[in-house]
Motif scaffolding. Structure first.
Motif, PDB file in Angstrom:
ATOM      1  N   GLU A 251      13.655  -5.312   5.718  1.00 31.22           N
ATOM      2  CA  GLU A 251      12.229  -5.534   5.236  1.00 31.22           C
ATOM      3  C   GLU A 251      11.258  -4.989   3.422  1.00 31.22           C
ATOM      4  OE1 GLU A 251      10.338  -9.054   4.814  1.00 31.22           O
ATOM      5  OE2 GLU A 251      11.911  -8.524   6.089  1.00 31.22           O
ATOM      6  N   GLY A 252      11.843  -3.681   3.703  1.00 30.54           N
ATOM      7  CA  GLY A 252      10.894  -2.868   2.443  1.00 30.54           C
ATOM      8  C   GLY A 252      11.837  -2.732   1.148  1.00 30.54           C
ATOM      9  N   GLY A 253      12.769  -2.856   1.174  1.00 31.05           N
ATOM     10  CA  GLY A 253      13.632  -3.108   0.316  1.00 31.05           C
ATOM     11  C   GLY A 253      12.913  -1.745  -0.110  1.00 31.05           C
ATOM     12  N   LEU A 254      13.236  -2.171  -1.897  1.00 30.14           N
ATOM     13  CA  LEU A 254      13.466  -0.464  -2.863  1.00 30.14           C
ATOM     14  C   LEU A 254      11.442  -0.224  -2.944  1.00 30.14           C
ATOM     15  CD1 LEU A 254      14.252   0.922  -5.156  1.00 30.14           C
ATOM     16  CD2 LEU A 254      13.777  -1.014  -6.664  1.00 30.14           C
ATOM     17  N   LEU A 255      10.434  -1.078  -3.571  1.00 32.04           N
ATOM     18  CA  LEU A 255       9.641  -0.882  -3.062  1.00 32.04           C
ATOM     19  C   LEU A 255       8.386  -1.375  -1.850  1.00 32.04           C
ATOM     20  CD1 LEU A 255       9.083  -2.124  -7.031  1.00 32.04           C
ATOM     21  CD2 LEU A 255       9.134   0.325  -6.257  1.00 32.04           C
ATOM     22  N   GLY A 256       9.266  -1.909  -0.900  1.00 28.04           N
ATOM     23  CA  GLY A 256       8.076  -2.159   0.107  1.00 28.04           C
ATOM     24  C   GLY A 256       7.348  -3.417   0.046  1.00 28.04           C
ATOM     25  N   VAL A 257       6.733  -3.781   1.456  1.00 27.67           N
ATOM     26  CA  VAL A 257       5.644  -4.857   1.182  1.00 27.67           C
ATOM     27  C   VAL A 257       4.396  -4.827   0.345  1.00 27.67           C
ATOM     28  CG1 VAL A 257       7.732  -5.863   2.881  1.00 27.67           C
ATOM     29  CG2 VAL A 257       5.870  -4.776   4.125  1.00 27.67           C
ATOM     30  N   GLY A 258       3.863  -3.252   0.549  1.00 28.27           N
ATOM     31  CA  GLY A 258       2.681  -2.684   0.187  1.00 28.27           C
ATOM     32  C   GLY A 258       2.369  -2.068   1.565  1.00 28.27           C
ATOM     33  N   LEU A 259       1.086  -1.420   1.310  1.00 25.69           N
ATOM     34  CA  LEU A 259       0.605  -0.049   2.663  1.00 25.69           C
ATOM     35  C   LEU A 259      -0.234  -1.335   3.293  1.00 25.69           C
ATOM     36  CD1 LEU A 259       0.495   2.201   2.941  1.00 25.69           C
ATOM     37  CD2 LEU A 259      -2.422   1.773   1.718  1.00 25.69           C
ATOM     38  N   GLY A 260      -0.198  -1.428   4.425  1.00 26.33           N
ATOM     39  CA  GLY A 260      -0.786  -2.268   5.408  1.00 26.33           C
ATOM     40  C   GLY A 260      -0.005  -3.253   5.958  1.00 26.33           C
ATOM     41  N   ASN A 261       0.938  -4.027   5.434  1.00 30.63           N
ATOM     42  CA  ASN A 261       1.430  -5.087   5.611  1.00 30.63           C
ATOM     43  C   ASN A 261       2.652  -5.273   6.320  1.00 30.63           C
ATOM     44  OD1 ASN A 261      -0.262  -6.361   3.724  1.00 30.63           O
ATOM     45  ND2 ASN A 261       1.199  -5.677   1.745  1.00 30.63           N
ATOM     46  N   SER A 262       3.199  -4.205   6.852  1.00 31.48           N
ATOM     47  CA  SER A 262       4.374  -3.631   7.708  1.00 31.48           C
ATOM     48  C   SER A 262       4.014  -4.646   8.711  1.00 31.48           C
ATOM     49  CB  SER A 262       4.168  -2.700   8.715  1.00 31.48           C
ATOM     50  OG  SER A 262       5.422  -2.941   9.856  1.00 31.48           O
TER      51      SER A 262
END
Length: 410
Positions: A251-262
């Motif tokens: 789900e994170g991929g290259l740059l992630g879903v964003g800090l706190g958005n796990s």
């Protein structure tokens, strides 16, 4: 009178030390952020404050920094061949014994020693340091000729291997046992143990590890990491957590879903703030964030080995090399379990995972490495002798006045 001054730190010392400190600081800060992100969900579910996890982690990190500074600045590395190493070893063995008798059982393992109703310690984290330092002491005395080879073998069995076996049997902790073995093996490698003997020890270690894994039902079940969807329960058995870790990383991929958005930290991924915190890093910060963490551990390894290489004696080389390799080996063991290339062992990610005992023991090892770099600042025996010389410069007396060749007038 000219007197030689105290030698300042050389660039060969300052560079690796600065890199090491920068890596430690960066990993601690990443750990605080990620423990807050992953642990806040469990805190809210348990009815606690949303900042409970980060407050606890920050407290342990602060105490750990103080411990590292004390070891670095006030305990010379030469002390680890004297009575101090016996005191550390004795406390660690006593704590292991108390854990086996009155320890707290969590998740089917008795590995924690309760201090209060809410505070406990994991003695195996500190036993790693004690056993490594005892191995260093034995090998150092052997190399100096102060210990006969037969006596060294007996001491290694009684003071290192037997406590390590006791830890494994009483706590059923194969992960910590392997990490200790790697650290002790690194001490022997840095200490110049012959290659043939190192090879025999490596073969014996692999054979014992294989027996420990396949000789126990619940451990052999962890081999399901090779195909977690085929765990006998449709992916909801032993393979469930590693599957959720895969989902987080994907789900994170290259740059992630964003800090706190796990999403996986919402009760899907077990131990998301400790054993599997690297999966949350990959989900929220992406491959880039995960590679930054890996890069920091690689830089830590290089800096620690540079410090070991520049140590003024065998003792410093073994302490710095053993601690560095033990810490980085644990880090890559944790990461390997998270990404599915190693079976799950339940070991925390150094500097980052939540847990007071882990971060305190980790910072003490950082202090040991830095104490070796501090020993490099001291002048060598030859420089000290040169500094003790006193060179006195005396004024040259004026030449006597030559008598005049002229005869005096009358």
């Amino acid at each position: 009178m000219a007197v030689a001054g105290k030698r300042g730190p050389s660039p060969e010392v300052v560079g690796p030390r600065a890199v090491l400190l920068l890596c430690v600081l960066s990993l601690l800060l990443i750990g605080l952020v990620m423990v807050y992100s992953a642990g806040s969900i469990d805190d809210v579910k348990a009815g606690h404050s949303v900042v409970r996890s980060i407050q606890s982690q920050a407290l342990y990190a602060g105490v750990g920094v103080v411990c590292a500074a004390v070891v670095w600045r006030f305990i010379p590395v030469s002390a680890w061949t004297g009575p101090l190493v016996w005191a550390v070893w004795g406390v660690a063995v006593v704590m292991l014994g108390l854990t086996a008798v009155i320890g707290t059982e969590i998740y089917g393992a008795r590995r924690w020693l309760g201090i209060t109703e809410t505070i406990g310690i994991q003695p195996s984290e500190f036993a790693k340091i004690a056993l490594l330092l005892m191995a260093v002491r034995i090998l150092c005395l052997l190399r100096e000729g102060s210990l006969e080879p037969r006596a060294a073998v007996v001491q290694a069995i009684v003071l290192v291997m037997m406590p390590l076996g006791f830890l494994y049997v009483t706590q059923s902790d194969l992960g910590t046992t392997l990490i200790c073995f790697v650290g002790i093996y690194a001490v022997m490698w840095v200490g110049g143990v012959p290659g043939r003997l190192m090879g025999a020890i490596a073969v014996a270690g692999v054979a014992l590890a294989a027996f420990a894994v396949f000789g126990t039902g619940y451990r052999s079940g962890r081999m399901v990491y090779l195909d977690p969807w085929n765990d006998g329960e449709g992916g909801y058995g032993d393979g469930f957590n590693i599957i959720r870790s895969y989902y987080a990383l994907a789900e994170g991929g290259l740059l992630g879903v964003g800090l706190g958005n796990s999403r996986e930290k919402f009760g899907y991924l077990f131990a998301s703030d400790s054993d599997f915190i690297f999966a949350i890093i990959g989900e929220e910060l992406g491959m880039v964030g995960a590679l930054v963490v890996i890069g920091l551990f690689v830089a830590f390894l290089v800096a620690g080995l540079r410090i070991a290489q520049g140590a003024p004696d065998d003792l410093g080389r073994m302490v710095a090399g053993g601690c560095t390799i033990m810490l980085v080996a644990q880090a890559f063991l944790n990461i390997g379990c998270t990404i599915g290339v190693l079976p799950t062992t339940g070991k925390p990610l150094p500097f980052i995972s939540s847990g007071g005992s882990s971060i305190l023991a980790t910072m003490i090892m950082v202090g040991l490495i830095l104490s070796v770099s501090r020993a490099q600042d001291a002048p060598t025996v030859y420089e000290q002798r040169r500094a003790d010389l006193r060179v006195v410069r005396a004024e040259r007396p004026a030449p006597p006045e030559r008598p005049s060749s002229r005869a005096p007038r009358r």
